[in-house]
Scaffold this active site. Structure first.
Site, mmCIF file in Angstrom:
data_model
loop_
_atom_site.group_PDB
_atom_site.id
_atom_site.type_symbol
_atom_site.label_atom_id
_atom_site.label_comp_id
_atom_site.label_asym_id
_atom_site.label_seq_id
_atom_site.Cartn_x
_atom_site.Cartn_y
_atom_site.Cartn_z
ATOM 1 N N PRO A 16 0.848 -1.196 0.000
ATOM 2 C CG PRO A 16 0.031 -0.986 2.208
ATOM 3 C CD PRO A 16 0.847 -1.884 1.311
ATOM 4 C CG MET A 17 3.637 2.594 -1.584
ATOM 5 S SD MET A 17 4.936 2.692 -2.833
ATOM 6 C CE MET A 17 4.266 1.634 -4.114
ATOM 7 C CB CYS A 100 0.883 5.560 8.743
ATOM 8 S SG CYS A 100 1.060 7.184 7.980
ATOM 9 N NE ARG A 225 10.936 2.975 -0.343
ATOM 10 C CZ ARG A 225 11.916 3.067 0.528
ATOM 11 N NH1 ARG A 225 12.524 4.208 0.697
ATOM 12 N NH2 ARG A 225 12.289 1.999 1.226
HETATM 13 C C1 LIG Z 1 5.042 7.234 -0.881
HETATM 14 C C2 LIG Z 1 4.799 6.097 0.070
HETATM 15 C C3 LIG Z 1 3.526 5.943 0.613
HETATM 16 C C4 LIG Z 1 3.291 4.901 1.514
HETATM 17 N N1 LIG Z 1 2.027 4.733 2.005
HETATM 18 C C5 LIG Z 1 1.750 3.691 2.828
HETATM 19 C C6 LIG Z 1 0.433 3.442 3.276
HETATM 20 O O1 LIG Z 1 -0.527 4.139 2.921
HETATM 21 N N2 LIG Z 1 0.251 2.394 4.114
HETATM 22 C C7 LIG Z 1 1.285 1.587 4.525
HETATM 23 O O2 LIG Z 1 1.059 0.649 5.286
HETATM 24 N N3 LIG Z 1 2.529 1.790 4.093
HETATM 25 C C8 LIG Z 1 2.792 2.814 3.261
HETATM 26 N N4 LIG Z 1 4.057 2.986 2.785
HETATM 27 C C9 LIG Z 1 5.119 2.034 3.173
HETATM 28 C C10 LIG Z 1 5.231 0.916 2.128
HETATM 29 O O3 LIG Z 1 4.058 0.134 2.075
HETATM 30 C C11 LIG Z 1 6.432 -0.013 2.439
HETATM 31 O O4 LIG Z 1 6.206 -0.720 3.637
HETATM 32 C C12 LIG Z 1 7.734 0.766 2.569
HETATM 33 O O5 LIG Z 1 7.855 1.727 1.532
HETATM 34 C C13 LIG Z 1 8.954 -0.170 2.525
HETATM 35 O O6 LIG Z 1 8.966 -0.921 1.360
HETATM 36 P P1 LIG Z 1 9.816 -0.526 0.025
HETATM 37 O O7 LIG Z 1 11.244 -0.404 0.434
HETATM 38 O O8 LIG Z 1 9.522 -1.701 -0.882
HETATM 39 O O9 LIG Z 1 9.263 0.762 -0.471
HETATM 40 C C14 LIG Z 1 4.327 4.018 1.901
HETATM 41 C C15 LIG Z 1 5.589 4.193 1.346
HETATM 42 C C16 LIG Z 1 5.830 5.212 0.438
HETATM 43 C C17 LIG Z 1 7.207 5.353 -0.147
#
Ligand SMILES: Cc1cc2nc3c(=O)[nH]c(=O)nc-3n(C[C@H](O)[C@H](O)[C@H](O)COP(=O)(O)O)c2cc1C
Length: 335
Positions: A16-17, A100, A225
């Site tokens: 989720p992002m 979050c 990401r």
């Molecule tokens: C722009 C952005 C928005 C995010 N929004 C959420 C969110 O709404 N809910 C959530 O549980 N995690 C959110 N995350 C965290 C990601 O789900 C993930 O756990 C975190 O980015 C680490 O994983 P990655 O290195 O693959 O990005 C967000 C991350 C980014 C970069």
């Protein structure tokens, strides 16, 4: 891989992002073989108040299935009601956000603030569990700060409350997105749990996913990401996990993906809002591509779809005439 009663065809999930994993983006990622995707985080309060904009976060399509709806809030009864509403609107899985770190969210006791209050975290999970039979997950961080790393405690609470899987992004809240995620904590959580554990953090290349699965023993990996500008990465990971070697995304297919994504965003939000919101994707899609600086400067100003298409066509035409070997695919580059 099963999460509660939900059987998945593989174990590579889209994270989720907020501001990113909307229906247009999920539709694009699904097209490359993503099995389970999550909505952006959705306010439980907003859902319960039936705020139109909040309900829009639940929009989906037949190809966008199964879909996890992530809710955030701090009041057990409101979160339970929000879970019921999301279930009624077709969610396939409910995820509770306990990770979050954004100030606006934690100051209301939601998101990662719940990890600081294990009793409330338990009350929330208990209430949501009783409210729905849907598969239920919780997404947590390592803890608040280095001295308050309680992911293992929250993991135990989640399991005791009947949660079907825990998603761990092993950074503390005060780490934000900096530094490295601590995959050792994913391994420790997996070792103590009987429910599936999903690892999230720093899966940027197909090889990272293989390593996370091997090193931590987790049941599934989540990509956040790494999918920005490379929505095909989950497909590449699946090829790698099946023993194959993913090939760089051909330029023509890359251009076609950008066009499709923009068309979806434009249809969904309307041309003006959709195009403006799409600029960030354009920047990600072209990051690292040769000669992209000039294109990115132009792309950053564009407000209508036709201009984006013209600029894209001109840019990709230069790329393909200069570089018949399709160039460099950021999703496959070595770290
Ligand atoms: C722009 C952005 C928005 C995010 N929004 C959420 C969110 O709404 N809910 C959530 O549980 N995690 C959110 N995350 C965290 C990601 O789900 C993930 O756990 C975190 O980015 C680490 O994983 P990655 O290195 O693959 O990005 C967000 C991350 C980014 C970069």
């Amino acid at each position: 891989m099963k999460i509660g009663a939900l059987a998945l065809k593989d174990n590579v999930l889209l994270a989720p992002m907020a501001g990113i994993t909307d229906l247009p983006f999920r539709s694009i990622v699904r097209g490359f073989g993503c099995s389970l995707a999550f909505t952006e985080m959705v306010s439980a309060n907003g859902l319960v108040r039936e705020a139109g904009k909040t309900c829009r976060y639940l929009d989906s399509s037949p190809a966008d299935r199964p879909l996890g709806v992530q809710i955030f809030g701090s009041d057990p009864r409101t979160l339970a009601e929000a879970a019921r509403i999301a279930a009624g609107k077709g969610a396939d899985l409910i995820d509770v956000n306990m990770g979050c770190p954004v100030r606006k969210v934690i100051k209301t006791g939601s998101g990662a603030a719940l990890m600081r209050d294990p009793n409330r975290a338990a009350a929330v999970l208990d209430a949501v569990r009783k409210a729905t039979d849907l598969p239920l997950t919780v997404k947590i961080r390592a803890g608040w700060r280095p001295r308050e790393r309680n992911a293992l405690e929250i993991g135990r609470i989640a399991e005791a409350c009947g949660v079907d899987a825990v998603i761990l992004h092993p950074r503390t809240v005060d780490q934000g997105f900096g530094g490295l995620s601590d995959w050792g904590l994913i391994a420790a959580l997996k070792a103590q749990s009987r429910i599936p554990i999903i690892g999230s953090g720093d899966v940027r290349r197909p090889g990272d996913a293989v390593r996370m699965l091997d090193e931590t023993g987790c049941d599934a990996v989540m990509v956040g990401r790494g999918s920005l500008g490379s929505p095909w990465i989950i497909g590449d990971i699946l090829i790698r996990l099946a023993g194959g070697v993913p090939v760089p995304m051909p330029l023509a297919r890359r251009e076609e993906t950008i066009r499709r994504h923009l068309a979806l965003a434009s249809d969904y939000y309307g041309e003006k809002v959709g195009t403006r919101d799409f600029r960030k994707h354009l920047l990600w899609y072209t990051k690292g591509l040769r000669g992209s600086a000039q294109f990115r400067q132009v792309a950053g100003q564009i407000t209508d779809q036709a201009s984006v298409w013209r600029a894209l066509e001109a840019y990709f035409h230069t790329l393909s005439s200069d570089e018949p070997d399709d160039g460099d695919d950021p999703a496959l580059r070595d770290p």
